[in-house]
Design a protein around this motif. Structure first.
Motif, PDB file in Angstrom:
ATOM      1  N   GLY A   1       0.783  -1.223   0.000  1.00 25.31           N
ATOM      2  CA  GLY A   1       0.000   0.000   0.000  1.00 25.31           C
ATOM      3  C   GLY A   1       0.815   1.272   0.000  1.00 25.31           C
ATOM      4  N   LEU A   2       2.063   1.205  -0.458  1.00 25.60           N
ATOM      5  CA  LEU A   2       2.920   2.394  -0.498  1.00 25.60           C
ATOM      6  C   LEU A   2       3.085   2.860  -1.941  1.00 25.60           C
ATOM      7  CD1 LEU A   2       5.847   1.450   1.912  1.00 25.60           C
ATOM      8  CD2 LEU A   2       4.023   3.089   2.345  1.00 25.60           C
ATOM      9  N   PRO A   3       3.122   4.177  -2.173  1.00 25.59           N
ATOM     10  CA  PRO A   3       3.481   4.643  -3.512  1.00 25.59           C
ATOM     11  C   PRO A   3       4.877   4.149  -3.873  1.00 25.59           C
ATOM     12  CG  PRO A   3       2.577   6.437  -2.199  1.00 25.59           C
ATOM     13  CD  PRO A   3       2.800   5.284  -1.267  1.00 25.59           C
ATOM     14  N   SER A   4       5.041   3.785  -5.106  1.00 27.15           N
ATOM     15  CA  SER A   4       6.324   3.221  -5.532  1.00 27.15           C
ATOM     16  C   SER A   4       7.459   4.228  -5.434  1.00 27.15           C
ATOM     17  CB  SER A   4       6.211   2.718  -6.974  1.00 27.15           C
ATOM     18  OG  SER A   4       5.654   3.718  -7.795  1.00 27.15           O
ATOM     19  N   LEU A   5       7.132   5.510  -5.241  1.00 22.74           N
ATOM     20  CA  LEU A   5       8.189   6.520  -5.187  1.00 22.74           C
ATOM     21  C   LEU A   5       9.204   6.234  -4.095  1.00 22.74           C
ATOM     22  CD1 LEU A   5       8.034   8.958  -2.767  1.00 22.74           C
ATOM     23  CD2 LEU A   5       5.817   9.253  -3.837  1.00 22.74           C
ATOM     24  N   LEU A   6       8.752   5.649  -2.971  1.00 19.44           N
ATOM     25  CA  LEU A   6       9.689   5.367  -1.885  1.00 19.44           C
ATOM     26  C   LEU A   6      10.757   4.374  -2.314  1.00 19.44           C
ATOM     27  CD1 LEU A   6       7.423   5.205   1.294  1.00 19.44           C
ATOM     28  CD2 LEU A   6       8.913   7.051   0.537  1.00 19.44           C
ATOM     29  N   LEU A   7      10.333   3.324  -3.014  1.00 17.30           N
ATOM     30  CA  LEU A   7      11.302   2.335  -3.481  1.00 17.30           C
ATOM     31  C   LEU A   7      12.231   2.938  -4.533  1.00 17.30           C
ATOM     32  CD1 LEU A   7       9.014  -0.822  -3.754  1.00 17.30           C
ATOM     33  CD2 LEU A   7      10.654  -0.262  -1.964  1.00 17.30           C
ATOM     34  N   TYR A   8      11.681   3.791  -5.403  1.00 20.27           N
ATOM     35  CA  TYR A   8      12.518   4.409  -6.424  1.00 20.27           C
ATOM     36  C   TYR A   8      13.518   5.384  -5.808  1.00 20.27           C
ATOM     37  CZ  TYR A   8       8.835   2.659  -9.523  1.00 20.27           C
ATOM     38  OH  TYR A   8       7.936   1.868 -10.183  1.00 20.27           O
ATOM     39  N   LEU A   9      13.060   6.164  -4.825  1.00 18.93           N
ATOM     40  CA  LEU A   9      13.987   7.067  -4.136  1.00 18.93           C
ATOM     41  C   LEU A   9      15.091   6.282  -3.447  1.00 18.93           C
ATOM     42  CD1 LEU A   9      11.493   9.616  -2.521  1.00 18.93           C
ATOM     43  CD2 LEU A   9      13.086  10.076  -4.383  1.00 18.93           C
ATOM     44  N   LEU A  10      14.718   5.169  -2.821  1.00 18.99           N
ATOM     45  CA  LEU A  10      15.716   4.329  -2.162  1.00 18.99           C
ATOM     46  C   LEU A  10      16.719   3.779  -3.174  1.00 18.99           C
ATOM     47  CD1 LEU A  10      16.785   2.915   0.361  1.00 18.99           C
ATOM     48  CD2 LEU A  10      15.149   1.070  -0.060  1.00 18.99           C
ATOM     49  N   MET A  11      16.234   3.375  -4.353  1.00 19.79           N
ATOM     50  CA  MET A  11      17.144   2.890  -5.391  1.00 19.79           C
ATOM     51  C   MET A  11      18.133   3.983  -5.787  1.00 19.79           C
ATOM     52  SD  MET A  11      14.478   0.723  -7.781  1.00 19.79           S
ATOM     53  CE  MET A  11      15.724   0.369  -9.011  1.00 19.79           C
ATOM     54  N   GLY A  12      17.630   5.239  -5.911  1.00 19.36           N
ATOM     55  CA  GLY A  12      18.516   6.336  -6.259  1.00 19.36           C
ATOM     56  C   GLY A  12      19.564   6.588  -5.189  1.00 19.36           C
ATOM     57  N   VAL A  13      19.147   6.520  -3.922  1.00 18.01           N
ATOM     58  CA  VAL A  13      20.097   6.717  -2.815  1.00 18.01           C
ATOM     59  C   VAL A  13      21.151   5.618  -2.812  1.00 18.01           C
ATOM     60  CG1 VAL A  13      20.327   6.765  -0.302  1.00 18.01           C
ATOM     61  CG2 VAL A  13      18.443   7.990  -1.396  1.00 18.01           C
ATOM     62  N   LEU A  14      20.729   4.371  -3.043  1.00 17.52           N
ATOM     63  CA  LEU A  14      21.676   3.250  -3.065  1.00 17.52           C
ATOM     64  C   LEU A  14      22.660   3.361  -4.226  1.00 17.52           C
ATOM     65  CD1 LEU A  14      19.322   0.243  -2.158  1.00 17.52           C
ATOM     66  CD2 LEU A  14      20.974   1.398  -0.680  1.00 17.52           C
TER      67      LEU A  14
END
Length: 499
Positions: free
Chosen positions: A33-46
Motif C-alpha cells: 500500500g505504499l506509492p512506488s516513489l519510496l522504493l525508487y527514491l531508495l534505489m537512487g540513494v543506493l
C-alpha cells in the motif's frame, strides 16, 4: 563532453537493469500500500555516492529532468482522467489548488519561522514547496482505494492543477523577483501565468482533437504518440510565452483524453506506461541527488516539525476554507485532509532554489526529502483504514465496461471493442436486450478464445469481448447505451435515458 559507444553500452546495461528492477518493485509497493516513489527514491540513494558510488550533484540537470518528468506525469493523469466522473468535484479541486495553496503556504511559513526558527525567505520557500500534492502519488494510490467519485475527483483535480501556482511562486522567490515586486504585482504574474496556461492548453486540446479526428494515420501505434505530443505541445507553447506549462499540459491532456478519438484504450495504455517510466527516472534522479551523510538529527527534527505543521494545521485549514464552494460531510472533509499526498513534486520544487543557489537551499532540499518520505510512510498505508473508519469507502468497485474504438474510414463508421468486466451487469443480458441505436449492431463475440456470431437471443457473459459496429454519428449514443446496460442490466431497458 564526449560520449562513445562503450559508455552507451554501459548506460544501456545499467539503465535497463535499474528500470526492470523498478518495474518489478511496483508489485511489492502495491502489496504493502505504499506509492512506488519510496522504493525508487531508495534505489537512487543506493546508487548514489554514499553506497554504490555514482556521483550526481547537478541541481540544474535534476531540475530540468524533474520538470520534463512532471509534464509527462500530468499528461498521463489528464488523459486517463474521466471528465464525466470528475467534473462535479472540479470546483473543490480548483479551490484547493489555488486558495488552498495560498492558505497552506502562509500557515507553514509562519509556523516554520516562529516555531522552527527559519529565516522568512526559507520559511516561505518551505511553505511553497510542500503545499502542492503530488499527481503521481494521488493517481497511483487513490485509484485503488474504493472512494466516492466526488472525493477522488477533487483530489485528482487538486493534484493536477496545484503544481502550476507553486512552480511560479517558488521560481519567483528563488530568483529574487518576489522581493523586487509588491504582492499585487506578484499575484498578477501568477494569475496571468495560470490563465494563459489554461487557455493555451485548451487550444492545444481542442485543436489537437480536431486534427486527430480527421487524420487517418497508417498505424494504430502512431495515435498515442500524436496525442501525447499534442499535450506536450501545449506545455512548450505556454512556457515559450512565460505562461504555466503545467496548467497547459494538464488541461490539454484532459481535453484530449475525454474527446472522441480513435484507439483511446491503446493511447491510455501507452501514456500509463510512459508515466511509470517518467516516475522511475524522476525518483531515481532525485534519490541520487541526496547525500545521506548530510542528514543530521537537526534536519530530521525540522522535517518532523514542518510535517506536523503541514498535516495538523495547514492541510485541515486548507480543506476547511476550500469546502466553502462544495458541501461535504465532516467525514469526507477529514479524509480529503488526510489524503493530501506529497511525493516527487515537493522534492522537484526544492531543486529550484538549489539551481538558483539560494542561501541554505541544500538544507531546504534535505528537509523536504525527509518530510516527503516520512509523510508517505505515514499517510499512504493508512488511507484504506481511514476510509473505512470514516465510512467514506464504497462497498464495491464500480460496474463498468472497457471500450476501445478503431475507425472504419471508408464507411464513416467505428468499430468498438467492448470487454465485459467481472462487475458488469451486462452478464446474462441477451443481445436483443441491449437496444442499441438503429444502425449499430454486435458483429462478433469472442468467448474463451472462440468466436461466436451472435443472434438476438445470444446471452452475454463475464469476460466476453464484443465487436460492435456503429455509424460514427451514433458512436457516443452507442457507448452511452452500453454503459447504461453495464450499470443497470436488464433494468436499463426500462430506464431508457434516465441515469
Amino acid at each position: 563532453m564526449s560520449f562513445d559507444v562503450h559508455e552507451l553500452d554501459t548506460f544501456l546495461l545499467v539503465g535497463s537493469a535499474v528500470t526492470l528492477l523498478a518495474v518489478l518493485a511496483v508489485r511489492v509497493s502495491s502489496r504493502v500500500g505504499l506509492p512506488s516513489l519510496l522504493l525508487y527514491l531508495l534505489m537512487g540513494v543506493l546508487l548514489g555516492e554514499s553506497v554504490i558510488g555514482i556521483g550526481f550533484e547537478d541541481a540544474e540537470l535534476a531540475h530540468a529532468i524533474g520538470f520534463g518528468a512532471l509534464a509527462i506525469i500530468l499528461a498521463e493523469g489528464g488523459i486517463t482522467t474521466n471528465w464525466r466522473e470528475t467534473k462535479g468535484s472540479v470546483k473543490l479541486g480548483l479551490m484547493l489548488a489555488t486558495v488552498g495553496v495560498t492558505v497552506s503556504v502562509g500557515v507553514v511559513a509562519i509556523g516554520a519561522h516562529y516555531l522552527l526558527g527559519m529565516p522568512w525567505e526559507l520559511a516561505v520557500l518551505l511553505g511553497a514547496v510542500t503545499s502542492p500534492t503530488d499527481a503521481a502519488a494521488v493517481f497511483s494510490v487513490l485509484r485503488v482505494v474504493p472512494l466516492p467519485r466526488r472525493i477522488t475527483g477533487a483530489l485528482e483535480a487538486e493534484s493536477g492543477f496545484n503544481d502550476a501556482p507553486t512552480v511560479v511562486l517558488v521560481t519567483l522567490i528563488s530568483s529574487g523577483a518576489a522581493t523586487e515586486n509588491g504582492p499585487v504585482v506578484l499575484a498578477g504574474i501568477i494569475l496571468f501565468e495560470l490563465v494563459a496556461g489554461v487557455l493555451i492548453g485548451a487550444a492545444a486540446g481542442f485543436g489537437g482533437a480536431w486534427v486527430m479526428r480527421r487524420a487517418a494515420l497508417p498505424a494504430s501505434g502512431l495515435y498515442p504518440i500524436a496525442v501525447l505530443c499534442l499535450a506536450l505541445l501545449g506545455y512548450g507553447a505556454a512556457s515559450a510565452v512565460h505562461a504555466s506549462g503545467f496548467a497547459a499540459v494538464y488541461v490539454g491532456a484532459l481535453i484530449l483524453g475525454n474527446t472522441d478519438l480513435p484507439h483511446r484504450m491503446v493511447t491510455r495504455s501507452f501514456v500509463e506506461g510512459l508515466g511509470w517510466l517518467a516516475q522511475i527516472g524522476l525518483f531515481v534522479v532525485l534519490g541520487l541527488l541526496l547525500s545521506p551523510g548530510r542528514i543530521e538529527w537537526d534536519t530530521i527534527w525540522m522535517a518532523l516539525g514542518a510535517g506536523a505543521i503541514l498535516t495538523v494545521l495547514a492541510r485541515p485549514l486548507t480543506v476547511l476554507v476550500s469546502s466553502l464552494v462544495q458541501k461535504m460531510s465532516w467525514q469526507e472533509l477529514t479524509f480529503v485532509s488526510w489524503a493530501g499526498l506529497r511525493g516527487a513534486v515537493p522534492i522537484v520544487l526544492a531543486t529550484i532554489p538549489l539551481a538558483e543557489e539560494v542561501d541554505q537551499a541544500t538544507l531546504l532540499f534535505d528537509i523536504v526529502f525527509v518530510l516527503v518520505v516520512l509523510d508517505t510512510l505515514l499517510t499512504a498505508p493508512t488511507l484504506p483504514w481511514f476510509a473505512k473508519v470514516l465510512k467514506v469507502a464504497r462497498r464495491s468497485e464500480p460496474r463498468d465496461i472497457e471500450l476501445e474504438a478503431a475507425p472504419l474510414d471508408r464507411v464513416a463508421a467505428d468499430m468498438l471493442q467492448v470487454n465485459i468486466s467481472p462487475k458488469s451487469r451486462m452478464h446474462g443480458v441477451e443481445i436483443g436486450e441491449l437496444r442499441l441505436p438503429p444502425g449499430a449492431s454486435v458483429a462478433l463475440i469472442v468467448r474463451e478464445g472462440e468466436t461466436i456470431v451472435p443472434e438476438r437471443r445470444t446471452v452475454l457473459r463475464h469476460g466476453d469481448d464484443l465487436l460492435v459496429v456503429t455509424p460514427r454519428k451514433l458512436r457516443e449514443a452507442t457507448e452511452e447505451r452500453l454503459r447504461r446496460v453495464s450499470a443497470g442490466g436488464r433494468l436499463a431497458q426500462w430506464l431508457g435515458d434516465a441515469p
